[in-house]
Motif scaffolding. Structure first.
Motif, PDB file in Angstrom:
ATOM      1  N   SER A  31       0.848  -1.182   0.000  1.00 42.85           N
ATOM      2  CA  SER A  31       0.000   0.000   0.000  1.00 42.85           C
ATOM      3  C   SER A  31       0.891   1.242   0.000  1.00 42.85           C
ATOM      4  CB  SER A  31      -0.908   0.014   1.226  1.00 42.85           C
ATOM      5  OG  SER A  31      -1.820  -1.054   1.183  1.00 42.85           O
ATOM      6  N   HIS A  33       1.402   5.471   0.119  1.00 41.55           N
ATOM      7  CA  HIS A  33       0.844   6.704   0.664  1.00 41.55           C
ATOM      8  C   HIS A  33       1.617   7.887   0.092  1.00 41.55           C
ATOM      9  CE1 HIS A  33      -0.636   3.588   3.231  1.00 41.55           C
ATOM     10  NE2 HIS A  33       0.589   3.363   3.689  1.00 41.55           N
ATOM     11  N   TYR A  35       2.465  12.234   0.192  1.00 37.56           N
ATOM     12  CA  TYR A  35       2.491  13.444   0.993  1.00 37.56           C
ATOM     13  C   TYR A  35       2.839  14.634   0.103  1.00 37.56           C
ATOM     14  CZ  TYR A  35       2.852   9.907   4.606  1.00 37.56           C
ATOM     15  OH  TYR A  35       2.628   8.809   5.399  1.00 37.56           O
ATOM     16  N   TYR A  48      -3.780   7.953   0.937  1.00 35.19           N
ATOM     17  CA  TYR A  48      -3.344   6.789   1.697  1.00 35.19           C
ATOM     18  C   TYR A  48      -3.982   5.544   1.109  1.00 35.19           C
ATOM     19  CZ  TYR A  48      -7.837   7.085   4.176  1.00 35.19           C
ATOM     20  OH  TYR A  48      -9.173   7.130   4.489  1.00 35.19           O
ATOM     21  N   TYR A  86       6.009  13.211  -1.955  1.00 40.79           N
ATOM     22  CA  TYR A  86       6.754  12.021  -1.522  1.00 40.79           C
ATOM     23  C   TYR A  86       5.823  10.814  -1.435  1.00 40.79           C
ATOM     24  CZ  TYR A  86      10.440  15.248  -0.052  1.00 40.79           C
ATOM     25  OH  TYR A  86      11.422  16.214  -0.025  1.00 40.79           O
ATOM     26  N   GLN A  88       5.428   6.820   0.084  1.00 43.39           N
ATOM     27  CA  GLN A  88       5.889   6.100   1.284  1.00 43.39           C
ATOM     28  C   GLN A  88       5.200   4.748   1.366  1.00 43.39           C
ATOM     29  OE1 GLN A  88       3.743   6.534   4.768  1.00 43.39           O
ATOM     30  NE2 GLN A  88       4.790   4.630   5.249  1.00 43.39           N
ATOM     31  N   TRP A  90       5.160   0.874   3.831  1.00 40.76           N
ATOM     32  CA  TRP A  90       5.587   0.105   5.002  1.00 40.76           C
ATOM     33  C   TRP A  90       6.165  -1.190   4.489  1.00 40.76           C
ATOM     34  CZ3 TRP A  90       2.545  -4.207   7.292  1.00 40.76           C
ATOM     35  CH2 TRP A  90       3.140  -4.692   8.455  1.00 40.76           C
ATOM     36  N   ARG A  97       9.714   1.873   7.675  1.00 38.92           N
ATOM     37  CA  ARG A  97       8.968   2.804   6.843  1.00 38.92           C
ATOM     38  C   ARG A  97       9.939   3.391   5.827  1.00 38.92           C
ATOM     39  NH1 ARG A  97       7.146   0.154  11.046  1.00 38.92           N
ATOM     40  NH2 ARG A  97       5.309   1.020  12.102  1.00 38.92           N
ATOM     41  N   PHE A  99      10.558   6.080   2.450  1.00 35.04           N
ATOM     42  CA  PHE A  99      10.107   7.191   1.628  1.00 35.04           C
ATOM     43  C   PHE A  99      10.813   7.171   0.277  1.00 35.04           C
ATOM     44  CE2 PHE A  99       7.546   9.738   4.429  1.00 35.04           C
ATOM     45  CZ  PHE A  99       8.024   9.492   5.705  1.00 35.04           C
TER      46      PHE A  99
ATOM     47  N   LEU B  47      12.893  13.103   2.783  1.00 35.09           N
ATOM     48  CA  LEU B  47      12.490  12.655   4.114  1.00 35.09           C
ATOM     49  C   LEU B  47      13.174  11.338   4.467  1.00 35.09           C
ATOM     50  CD1 LEU B  47       8.668  13.314   3.609  1.00 35.09           C
ATOM     51  CD2 LEU B  47      10.262  14.738   4.916  1.00 35.09           C
ATOM     52  N   TRP B  49      12.921   8.380   7.542  1.00 31.99           N
ATOM     53  CA  TRP B  49      12.307   7.849   8.751  1.00 31.99           C
ATOM     54  C   TRP B  49      13.389   7.486   9.763  1.00 31.99           C
ATOM     55  CZ3 TRP B  49      12.337   2.458  10.309  1.00 31.99           C
ATOM     56  CH2 TRP B  49      11.546   2.194  11.430  1.00 31.99           C
ATOM     57  N   ARG B 107      -7.182  -7.162   2.592  1.00 28.82           N
ATOM     58  CA  ARG B 107      -6.121  -7.433   1.612  1.00 28.82           C
ATOM     59  C   ARG B 107      -4.725  -7.278   2.204  1.00 28.82           C
ATOM     60  NH1 ARG B 107      -3.185  -4.536  -2.450  1.00 28.82           N
ATOM     61  NH2 ARG B 107      -3.997  -2.532  -1.748  1.00 28.82           N
ATOM     62  N   SER B 110      -0.993  -1.672   6.481  1.00 32.44           N
ATOM     63  CA  SER B 110      -0.016  -0.646   6.161  1.00 32.44           C
ATOM     64  C   SER B 110      -0.024   0.443   7.218  1.00 32.44           C
ATOM     65  CB  SER B 110      -0.271  -0.031   4.779  1.00 32.44           C
ATOM     66  OG  SER B 110       0.861   0.729   4.383  1.00 32.44           O
TER      67      SER B 110
END
Lengths: 108, 126
Positions: A31, A33, A35, A48, A86, A88, A90, A97, A99, B47, B49, B107, B110
């Motif tokens: 999935s 996401h 920003y 998202y 950006y 992102q 998981w 995480r 990016f 960015l 994390w 499914r 996240s």
């Protein structure tokens, strides 16, 4: 570690459609996401779960994800959409995480 | 709605420890629905994390920073904190705290960041 690749820049004329890509190995199985970050401001979530919009985000923002590429789509682009974007994900295998490097959207 | 605010020194000397705190309002860091994360952005760059803490105290860090990072939580103050040791000029960045939403559908699962604090610039210099 998982790597996300974005084009450094995308340019689009006002009123047209902008497409910003995010590449990753079999990213369609994850999935994604997105920003938006305007100069001097914190990032703001605009998409998202590949294509869902948080409340307050215009319907002009949408997303898709398949194969090795996810795409943020901005329809009827406005001058106010000029920003860095950006992606992102998981990474479930590591619980990290990740990016993408970011794409600067310029409205001509 | 929930708001996050970073605080801490804006200038840190090389080899010292960077310490920042994120104060959460409008929500509780003790909520099991969220993780609490730190993210940084060097000037003009993307960015990165840094890591997260969960209300149970469990943490996970970016491997590139793991040996120098500690994230902790103070539930009585509704805060979580970042410590980064042995800093160099490469650690100069805007540091953001963010709430992390973890969600599963039929499914997949996240995590994403929403909302973010306004960010605080930390400069490493003597």
């Amino acid at each position: 570690s998982y790597v996300l690749t974005q084009p450094p820049s995308v340019s689009v004329a006002p009123g047209k459609t902008a497409r910003i890509t995010c590449g990753g190995n079999n990213i369609g199985s994850k999935s994604v996401h997105w920003y938006q970050q305007k100069p001097g401001q914190a990032p703001v979530l605009v998409i998202y779960y590949d294509s869902d919009r948080p409340s307050g985000i215009p319907e002009r923002f949408s997303g898709s994800n398949s194969g090795n590429t996810a795409t943020l789509i901005i329809s009827r682009v406005e001058a106010g959409d000029e920003a860095d974007y950006y992606c992102q994900v998981w990474d479930s295998s590591s619980d990290h995480r990740v990016f993408g490097g970011g794409t600067k959207l310029t409205v001509l | 709605q929930v708001q996050l605010q970073e605080s801490g020194p804006g200038l840190v000397k090389p080899s010292e420890t960077l310490s920042l705190t994120c104060t959460v309002s409008g929500g509780s860091v003790s909520s099991g629905s969220y993780y609490w994360s730190w993210i940084r952005q060097p000037p003009g760059k993307g960015l990165e994390w840094i890591g997260y803490i969960y209300y149970t105290g469990s943490t996970n860090y970016n491997p590139s920073l793991k040996s120098r990072v500690t994230i902790s939580m103070d539930t009585s103050k509704n805060q979580f904190s970042l410590k980064l040791s042995s800093v160099t000029a490469a650690d100069t960045a805007v540091y953001y705290c963010a709430r992390e939403v973890a969600y599963c559908t039929s499914r997949s699962c996240s995590n994403w960041f929403d909302p973010w604090g306004q960010g605080t610039l930390v400069t490493v210099s003597s």
